[in-house]
Design an enzyme around this catalytic site. Structure first.
Site, PDB file in Angstrom:
ATOM      1  N   SER A   5      41.480  30.015  46.498  1.00 50.75           N
ATOM      2  CA  SER A   5      42.699  30.743  46.137  1.00 50.75           C
ATOM      3  C   SER A   5      42.412  32.077  45.457  1.00 50.75           C
ATOM      4  O   SER A   5      43.123  33.058  45.683  1.00 50.75           O
ATOM      5  CB  SER A   5      43.577  29.869  45.232  1.00 50.75           C
ATOM      6  OG  SER A   5      43.966  28.692  45.893  1.00 50.75           O
TER       7      SER A   5
ATOM      8  N   HIS B  73      43.909  32.627  40.370  1.00 50.02           N
ATOM      9  CA  HIS B  73      44.791  33.515  41.125  1.00 50.02           C
ATOM     10  C   HIS B  73      44.817  34.906  40.502  1.00 50.02           C
ATOM     11  O   HIS B  73      44.667  35.916  41.195  1.00 50.02           O
ATOM     12  CB  HIS B  73      46.209  32.940  41.157  1.00 50.02           C
ATOM     13  CG  HIS B  73      46.324  31.668  41.932  1.00 50.02           C
ATOM     14  ND1 HIS B  73      47.513  30.989  42.086  1.00 50.02           N
ATOM     15  CD2 HIS B  73      45.389  30.943  42.601  1.00 50.02           C
ATOM     16  CE1 HIS B  73      47.317  29.907  42.813  1.00 50.02           C
ATOM     17  NE2 HIS B  73      46.030  29.853  43.137  1.00 50.02           N
TER      18      HIS B  73
END
Length: 296
Positions: free
Chosen positions: A196, A243
């Site tokens: 991610s 993230h």
């Protein structure tokens, strides 16, 4: 060539009388040779008409023309997005390894996942720096790996040809490391898996480069915003730290790409990318020098 033909100036470029041509400027209808032709919306125009057209443009039109006349790609690359496919293939292969029963699959995942204390021998007695990157190769389940690889495929097939293979790979690797570094600083004791951080780096790069070439980035910004918000919702077992770290690194790397596009700036571009990598490594010393600043 007949005398009548030679006497007819319409058969020769008006700027170069010795050059035969039968192409007319679409505005003034005078004959122009290939050197004097500038492609226009329909046909070609001559240099004089081009200057007149540019003089009559509004400031907004001139700004738009400058933007669209810039090199569209930081480094155009033809062919298939080989790096994208290679990363997807490698990640899928590692995921299949983790499915092997008998403890082997669990061993693979435990060897590759990212856990910040393993960066510090004084804490665990072990030093395993490869985990900064290999954490992006292991995933928690079929939906986890599937959605990440789908996002990589969707972004990579557009972004890799635009950047070139080596730049795209550099962006992906630095973004993945950036996600791991952010986890180190913001969630030190949490083990994490997944690509991610790298995917969010690609999202960030797409925002910067899309805006730079004048593309409509509203849709990209909306998708990125939704995914960022999901990371902060209780109950969703995702690492928002990775993230954010990947996104920030992706934005920075893309900014470097867009400001060092010229061939003569290649050395500067490489130097800045090395500096980004060195900066990420330097941030790993924060828990050692300032342990009170690191969040458990």
């Amino acid at each position: 060539m007949s005398t009548d033909f030679q006497r007819n100036r319409d058969n020769f470029c008006y700027r170069h009388p010795d050059r035969q041509s039968f192409v007319l400027c679409q505005r003034c209808l005078r004959t122009i040779c290939p050197e004097c032709q500038t492609p226009a919306a329909v046909g070609v125009i001559c240099p004089e008409c081009l200057r007149d057209q540019q003089k009559s443009q509004s400031p907004a039109q001139r700004k738009a023309e400058r933007r669209w006349s810039r090199p569209r790609a930081v480094s155009a690359s033809s062919g298939q997005p080989i790096v994208t496919y290679a990363i997807i293939g490698l990640t899928a292969f590692v995921y299949l390894l983790t499915l092997i029963p008998g403890g082997f699959g669990d061993s693979v995942q435990q060897t590759l996942l990212y856990w910040a204390p393993l960066m510090y021998p004084d804490v665990t007695g072990r030093f395993e720096p490869w985990r900064l990157l290999t954490g992006a190769l292991v995933h928690a389940g079929i939906w986890h790996v599937g959605l990440n690889m789908l996002a990589l495929w969707m972004i990579g097939r557009s972004l890799e040809p635009l950047l070139g293979r080596w730049r795209f790979l550099t962006l992906y690797v630095l973004s993945a490391i950036g996600g791991s570094v952010a986890v180190t600083l913001l969630s030190f004791t949490t083990p994490v898996v997944g690509a991610s951080g790298a995917i969010f780096g690609l999202f960030g790069a797409l925002l910067v480069i899309g805006r730079h070439i004048g593309a409509n980035i509203a849709g990209i910004a909306l998708v990125l915003g939704i995914n960022l918000v999901i990371g902060f919702i209780p109950g969703f077992n995702v690492s928002w730290q990775a993230h954010v770290g990947g996104l920030l690194v992706g934005l920075l790397v893309a900014f470097i790409f867009t400001r060092t596009r010229a061939v003569r700036q290649r050395g500067l571009q490489i130097g800045l990318l090395v500096a980004v990598g060195a900066g990420l490594v330097a941030l790993l010393f924060v828990p050692v020098v300032f342990p009170g600043l690191v969040l458990a």
